[in-house]
Design an enzyme around this catalytic site. Sequence first.
Site, PDB file in Angstrom:
ATOM      1  N   ASP A   1       9.407   3.042  -0.274  1.00  0.00           N
ATOM      2  CA  ASP A   1       8.342   3.709   0.479  1.00  0.00           C
ATOM      3  C   ASP A   1       8.526   3.404   1.968  1.00  0.00           C
ATOM      4  O   ASP A   1       8.126   2.346   2.449  1.00  0.00           O
ATOM      5  CB  ASP A   1       6.976   3.248  -0.027  1.00  0.00           C
TER       6      ASP A   1
ATOM      7  N   LYS B   1       3.957   9.327   8.667  1.00  0.00           N
ATOM      8  CA  LYS B   1       3.855   8.698   9.989  1.00  0.00           C
ATOM      9  C   LYS B   1       4.921   9.185  10.991  1.00  0.00           C
ATOM     10  O   LYS B   1       4.828  10.305  11.453  1.00  0.00           O
ATOM     11  CB  LYS B   1       3.814   7.178   9.828  1.00  0.00           C
TER      12      LYS B   1
ATOM     13  N   TYR C   1       0.853  -1.186   0.000  1.00  0.00           N
ATOM     14  CA  TYR C   1       0.000   0.000   0.000  1.00  0.00           C
ATOM     15  C   TYR C   1       0.882   1.226   0.000  1.00  0.00           C
ATOM     16  O   TYR C   1       1.828   1.311   0.790  1.00  0.00           O
ATOM     17  CB  TYR C   1      -0.890  -0.006   1.246  1.00  0.00           C
TER      18      TYR C   1
HETATM   19  C1  LIG Z   1       0.352   4.848   5.615  1.00  0.00           C
HETATM   20  C2  LIG Z   1       1.129   4.598   4.381  1.00  0.00           C
HETATM   21  C3  LIG Z   1       1.019   5.433   3.265  1.00  0.00           C
HETATM   22  C4  LIG Z   1       0.009   6.548   3.196  1.00  0.00           C
HETATM   23  O1  LIG Z   1       0.269   7.561   4.126  1.00  0.00           O
HETATM   24  P1  LIG Z   1      -0.927   8.551   4.566  1.00  0.00           P
HETATM   25  O2  LIG Z   1      -0.269   9.501   5.493  1.00  0.00           O
HETATM   26  O3  LIG Z   1      -1.975   7.687   5.190  1.00  0.00           O
HETATM   27  O4  LIG Z   1      -1.419   9.211   3.330  1.00  0.00           O
HETATM   28  C5  LIG Z   1       1.857   5.209   2.199  1.00  0.00           C
HETATM   29  N1  LIG Z   1       2.750   4.206   2.202  1.00  0.00           N
HETATM   30  C6  LIG Z   1       2.892   3.375   3.256  1.00  0.00           C
HETATM   31  C7  LIG Z   1       3.936   2.311   3.228  1.00  0.00           C
HETATM   32  C8  LIG Z   1       2.074   3.537   4.375  1.00  0.00           C
HETATM   33  O5  LIG Z   1       2.197   2.696   5.401  1.00  0.00           O
END
Ligand SMILES: *Cc1c(COP(=O)(O)O)cnc(C)c1O
Length: 430
Positions: A239, A267, A144
């Site tokens: 990511d 995060k 994701y």
């Molecule tokens: C949470 C997450 C996202 C999205 O971040 P948001 O702040 O919710 O938009 C993208 N990539 C990874 C790996 C994530 O865990």
Amino acid sequence: MKTELSEKLFAKAKDLFPGGVNSPVRAFKGVGGTPRFIARGKGSHIFDVDGNDYVDYVLSWGPLIVGHCHHEVMREVQDAMKDGSSFGAPSPREIQLAELVRERMPWVEKMRFCSSGTEATTAAIRVARGFTGRDDILKFDGCYHGAGDPLLVKAGSGVETLGLPDSPGVPADLARHTLTLPFNDLAAVEKLFAERGGKIAAIIVEPIVGNMGVLVPRAGYLEGLLATCRKHGALLIIDEVMTGFRVSSGGACGLYGIRPDLVTFGKVIGAGLPVGAFGGRADVMDRVAPAGPIYQAGTLSGNPMAMAAGFSSLRLMTPAAYEKLERTSAALAEGLARAAAAEKVPVQVNRVGSMLTVFFSEKPVFDAASARACNTKRFAAWYHALLEGGVYFPPSQFEAAFLSTAHTDTDVEHTLAAARTAFAAAAKVA
Ligand SMILES: *Cc1c(COP(=O)(O)O)cnc(C)c1O
């Protein structure tokens, strides 16, 4: 356990928000029942509106690595707020946080702050496409990368829980530029690049998957992705929205010794305030506006309160803090595996640092297919018994649980006692 007030609020919320929530996984769709409305948090605990007290392993889905309401973080955010909440002009706290990021991750030569992980990954994809002049991207089934259009193809997290691998509203013309393969299968990547590598702008990957539950990369997998990108002139986007500053001070790239082209953050870098960032090679980042032609912008980007939260939280994450976090996390993971064995429930406890998932499976879980094969009914029974026992885990088999430096041995003991009862409840489910 009393849940009257949560139920009342959820009834109102369903009238106001789609599914009663402002982000899908909060709705408890994966486990059933009513989501708890959280009134406040302190350290490793959260308290719901009915007054129930839980040890929190969601931590706002990862950001709160020093726990809720750490006094230093609160003080610095309050100080920043007193100076003004936003200027739409450069301000010194951006430099402070950026210097700290580059000190811990020297491969982030230049960066840009934004306000969410989704913004960061969406921008990183645009930058990779703009830099290489190619349109296709490769992602992995179950990874994701936020809710942006090009990345909502075979995505995990809330999408996985809801069983919507593709979302209506994403144009087919756009989705066809997103190629997907199973995670942890390097041979498949090499084969795809041999066929059409010249068209692929970038590979984007969760270095340790968290959004399908925790999936650990096989030895050599990330290095192999990097080598394949190099060979074919594509960029590797790691990511690190979930793993960055969580699995080590250098994130997953630091842990595995990978020097990617681009990295994305979210995060932990914002410690609970809205922050995202993308960065990496200076020659690539210098193509971003206004230095270069690839457009990216945000009214609240580099927001001073958010910068203060991120900076003060990361400063607290010293080598000793990471060691403590590792010890608590290992004790929890080992204890959970023992508790499951004692109740004869087959599970796989996947963990890297302070992120872990208990998969209800007899077989190793290493990609989306093996994760999907898990017994989600058992997970749901286990989840609700934990909740009743005052332990707040992510309400889905396909999410990672997180620990913070605020979690104590007492929290872990309490959790393991509740887990024993919860595994006994799971054992009754076929
Ligand atoms: C949470 C997450 C996202 C999205 O971040 P948001 O702040 O919710 O938009 C993208 N990539 C990874 C790996 C994530 O865990």
